[in-house]
Design an enzyme around this catalytic site. Structure first.
Site, PDB file in Angstrom:
ATOM      1  N   HIS A 129     -10.482  -5.938  -2.605  1.00  0.00           N
ATOM      2  CA  HIS A 129     -11.564  -5.668  -1.648  1.00  0.00           C
ATOM      3  C   HIS A 129     -12.651  -4.953  -2.434  1.00  0.00           C
ATOM      4  O   HIS A 129     -12.544  -3.755  -2.713  1.00  0.00           O
ATOM      5  CB  HIS A 129     -11.064  -4.781  -0.503  1.00  0.00           C
ATOM      6  CG  HIS A 129     -10.017  -5.417   0.347  1.00  0.00           C
ATOM      7  ND1 HIS A 129     -10.277  -6.515   1.139  1.00  0.00           N
ATOM      8  CD2 HIS A 129      -8.706  -5.127   0.541  1.00  0.00           C
ATOM      9  CE1 HIS A 129      -9.176  -6.858   1.789  1.00  0.00           C
ATOM     10  NE2 HIS A 129      -8.198  -6.041   1.436  1.00  0.00           N
TER      11      HIS A 129
ATOM     12  N   ASP B 290     -12.467  -9.935  -0.754  1.00  0.00           N
ATOM     13  CA  ASP B 290     -13.777  -9.954  -0.091  1.00  0.00           C
ATOM     14  C   ASP B 290     -14.683  -9.006  -0.856  1.00  0.00           C
ATOM     15  O   ASP B 290     -14.215  -8.063  -1.501  1.00  0.00           O
ATOM     16  CB  ASP B 290     -13.716  -9.657   1.417  1.00  0.00           C
ATOM     17  CG  ASP B 290     -12.889  -8.441   1.805  1.00  0.00           C
ATOM     18  OD1 ASP B 290     -12.652  -7.557   0.959  1.00  0.00           O
ATOM     19  OD2 ASP B 290     -12.491  -8.370   2.985  1.00  0.00           O
TER      20      ASP B 290
ATOM     21  N   ASN C  66       2.083  -5.303  -3.104  1.00  0.00           N
ATOM     22  CA  ASN C  66       0.674  -5.580  -2.823  1.00  0.00           C
ATOM     23  C   ASN C  66      -0.082  -4.273  -2.572  1.00  0.00           C
ATOM     24  O   ASN C  66       0.412  -3.403  -1.853  1.00  0.00           O
ATOM     25  CB  ASN C  66       0.617  -6.462  -1.561  1.00  0.00           C
ATOM     26  CG  ASN C  66      -0.730  -7.108  -1.319  1.00  0.00           C
ATOM     27  OD1 ASN C  66      -1.251  -7.816  -2.186  1.00  0.00           O
ATOM     28  ND2 ASN C  66      -1.288  -6.897  -0.129  1.00  0.00           N
TER      29      ASN C  66
ATOM     30  N   GLU D  21      -6.427 -10.590  -1.243  1.00  0.00           N
ATOM     31  CA  GLU D  21      -7.225 -10.343  -0.027  1.00  0.00           C
ATOM     32  C   GLU D  21      -8.705 -10.223  -0.378  1.00  0.00           C
ATOM     33  O   GLU D  21      -9.404  -9.331   0.110  1.00  0.00           O
ATOM     34  CB  GLU D  21      -6.762  -9.056   0.680  1.00  0.00           C
ATOM     35  CG  GLU D  21      -5.284  -9.042   1.011  1.00  0.00           C
ATOM     36  CD  GLU D  21      -4.846  -7.787   1.774  1.00  0.00           C
ATOM     37  OE1 GLU D  21      -5.704  -7.022   2.261  1.00  0.00           O
ATOM     38  OE2 GLU D  21      -3.621  -7.587   1.872  1.00  0.00           O
TER      39      GLU D  21
ATOM     40  N   GLU E  32       0.797  -1.245   0.000  1.00  0.00           N
ATOM     41  CA  GLU E  32       0.000   0.000   0.000  1.00  0.00           C
ATOM     42  C   GLU E  32       0.823   1.285   0.000  1.00  0.00           C
ATOM     43  O   GLU E  32       0.597   2.166   0.824  1.00  0.00           O
ATOM     44  CB  GLU E  32      -0.956  -0.002   1.201  1.00  0.00           C
ATOM     45  CG  GLU E  32      -1.900  -1.187   1.198  1.00  0.00           C
ATOM     46  CD  GLU E  32      -2.881  -1.181   2.378  1.00  0.00           C
ATOM     47  OE1 GLU E  32      -2.728  -0.355   3.287  1.00  0.00           O
ATOM     48  OE2 GLU E  32      -3.803  -2.015   2.370  1.00  0.00           O
TER      49      GLU E  32
END
Ligand code: XIL
Length: 297
Positions: free
Chosen positions: A204, A235, A167, A233, A127
């Site tokens: 996400h 979701d 990432n 990751e 990030e």
């Protein structure tokens, strides 16, 4: 195949989940996790605040708990993460400039020495970009714009056997500024020989029916730079079946998309638990999204 991991393995891919060490004693949780997934990410236990709470004093107890649980079941492990603006040890807060830079280098060396030869991937840097594609302001960024490549060079020297990833989130839409900023960094690293093997797209998502614009083009464009890509990751708000199906299909359509990781097991385990974003409900039952993913693998 009847599990996500086995279905992904049919095309040489993996299907993973994030694991919290504190939940491993819950047998519903550990049974599902051990059955369905073949790649494991520690949700918090390998982050800098967990692994180096005091300078030079490393603590791998929770990280190793997850590592041992996974490897005893034949599951592989993704390391997450070595350098990030968040979840830093508090002592990083009193450092800056060359002393913080050295602390980052020492941290990478200390953690990677412990896991040397044991992990499939490391998220070396997490990030580091703003939404507009510029670098995120942080104490690490303030040590100099080269901090990311220093982190990757340090990581390669510390463990040449593990694949090194950058990432980030909101890098799924090809037309988005942040995606382009990360793309240019990877392109620059490849052109100058800075060691990097993979890009992790956190994925996400906020639900709805369609994917962020040209998601598959983003995956194939990164891959064309000579790196692997992975959804790290995943979701999705309310576990939209069409988004889950679409993101799985996008990965399957890109040869260098090596695997998909969902960010937790049951909805109740999620950091976004009020959005029901995962593939199993709170009771451990498979949701409709589970079947849409399994059928797309
Ligand atoms: C989250 C964890 O899920 C939470 O338990 C924790 O409180 C905060 O971090 N991007 C990342 C992950 O790279 O490490 C974050 O995980 C979610 C966003």
């Amino acid at each position: 195949a009847s599990t996500l991991g086995a279905a992904a393995a049919q095309s040489g891919r993996y299907f993973g989940t994030a694991i919290a060490a504190g939940r491993l004693g819950d047998s519903t949780y550990s049974t599902i996790a051990g059955r369905e997934f073949n790649m494991i990410t520690a949700e918090n236990e390998m982050k800098p605040d967990a692994t180096e709470p005091q300078r030079g004093q490393f603590n791998f107890s929770s990280g190793d708990q997850i590592y041992n649980w996974a490897t005893q079941r034949g599951l592989k492990v993704r390391g997450h993460t070595l350098a990030w603006h968040a979840q830093q040890p508090s002592w990083w807060g009193s450092l800056s400039g060359s002393s913080l830079r050295q602390a980052m280098i020492d941290h990478i060396n200390g953690v990677m020495a412990h896991y040397k030869g044991k992990l499939a991937y490391w998220d070396v840097v997490n990030e580091a970009f703003n939404e507009d594609g510029s670098r995120r302001n942080s104490n690490l960024q303030n040590t100099g714009n080269d901090w990311i490549e220093v982190a990757f060079r340090t990581a390669r020297a510390a463990d040449p056997s593990v694949k090194l990833c950058y990432n980030d989130y909101n890098i799924e839409n090809w037309s988005y500024g942040k995606t382009q900023g990360v793309y240019r960094m990877i392109q620059d690293f490849k052109s100058r020989g800075v060691p990097i093997d993979c890009v992790g797209l956190q994925t996400h998502f906020t639900g709805g029916s369609s994917l962020p614009g040209n998601f598959q083009q983003t995956l194939s464009s990164f891959a064309a730079l000579g790196v692997d890509v992975a959804l790290t990751e995943v979701d999705v708000t309310n576990a939209s079946t069409s988004q889950y199906q679409g993101l799985t299909q996008a990965c399957m359509n890109v040869p260098r998309c090596v695997g998909i990781t969902v960010w937790g097991v049951r909805d109740s385990d999620s950091w976004r638990s009020n959005e029901s974003p995962l593939l199993f409900d709170g009771g451990g039952n498979k949701k409709a999204a589970y079947n849409s993913v399994l059928n797309a693998l």
